[in-house]
Motif scaffolding. Sequence first.
Motif, short mmCIF file in Angstrom:
data_model
loop_
_atom_site.label_atom_id
_atom_site.label_comp_id
_atom_site.label_asym_id
_atom_site.label_seq_id
_atom_site.Cartn_x
_atom_site.Cartn_y
_atom_site.Cartn_z
N ARG A 1 10.70 8.40 3.07
CA ARG A 1 11.48 7.61 4.02
C ARG A 1 10.64 7.17 5.22
NH1 ARG A 1 15.50 9.00 7.43
NH2 ARG A 1 15.73 11.08 6.59
N TRP A 2 9.81 8.07 5.74
CA TRP A 2 8.89 7.68 6.82
C TRP A 2 8.02 6.53 6.39
CZ3 TRP A 2 6.55 13.08 8.35
CH2 TRP A 2 7.51 13.83 9.04
N LEU A 3 7.51 6.62 5.17
CA LEU A 3 6.59 5.58 4.69
C LEU A 3 7.31 4.23 4.59
CD1 LEU A 3 4.68 7.61 1.97
CD2 LEU A 3 3.69 6.64 4.06
N ARG A 4 8.50 4.24 4.03
CA ARG A 4 9.24 2.98 3.89
C ARG A 4 9.57 2.37 5.24
NH1 ARG A 4 12.13 5.65 0.02
NH2 ARG A 4 13.88 6.01 1.44
N ASN A 5 9.85 3.24 6.21
CA ASN A 5 10.30 2.75 7.52
C ASN A 5 9.16 2.48 8.49
OD1 ASN A 5 12.89 3.00 6.62
ND2 ASN A 5 13.27 4.98 7.59
N ALA A 6 7.93 2.57 8.02
CA ALA A 6 6.80 2.55 8.97
C ALA A 6 6.47 1.16 9.51
CB ALA A 6 5.56 3.18 8.36
N ASN A 7 7.35 0.20 9.26
CA ASN A 7 7.21 -1.11 9.90
C ASN A 7 5.89 -1.78 9.55
OD1 ASN A 7 8.09 -3.20 11.48
ND2 ASN A 7 7.29 -2.33 13.39
#
Lengths: 68, 154
Positions: A58-64
């Motif tokens: 999830r962090w990776l997907r959301n890393a803008n």
Amino acid sequence: MARPRDPKSALISEEAAEWFVRVKDDHLGAEERRQYVRWLKQSSTHAAEMLRMHQLARWLRNANWKDR
Amino acid sequence: MPMRRWLASHSSVPAADLDDLAQEAFLRFLRYSDEVLVEHPQTYLFRIAANVANEWRERARNSRPHDDVWLNDLQIEAAEEPENAVARSLVHEHVRAAVQQLPQRQREVLLLHVLDDLTYVQIAGRLGLTRRMVKRDLALAYSRLRWELNTVDL
């Protein structure tokens, strides 16, 4: 890069990462799903690592990402 | 706000708390028979973990109203916190920097997996690598990032 304190922890997170990829990408057959259940039931560390993998994804997907 | 604190309260479950939660979810998971779990192992694990998180959040709301923010993160797709855009962009930068540190092929493979949502089989086809190599690269990349980003002392 940060490293786990011991090789065993590193191995468990690699196993978790591999299951994460297989569950996401493959249509696991009954026998493979049984193996996965066995792996998850082996230790609470395994379950914890799997929860962490999803948190990481999830962090990776959301890393803008604008460019790579 | 220091990034470590921001991460601790918003983007990550503090290591000790996640371990506690996983421990409780694990014990409940063990109570189910293999025959039940084998249909959807992962769905069971996450539903159980979410239930534990909900119960703890409920309990924390009654006792320590401001101490339970991290529990929200265990919602499978929790809404992004609207506030503190600066801190959030620092965290994003930190995540991207960790990815940049990966060996080139691991990074390439990982980004195709995460951002383009390709399977390892599709990635192998696109890059002319074997499936086994790609699966291995992905496992190494994810586990390296797990240690890079989940350490408490960011």
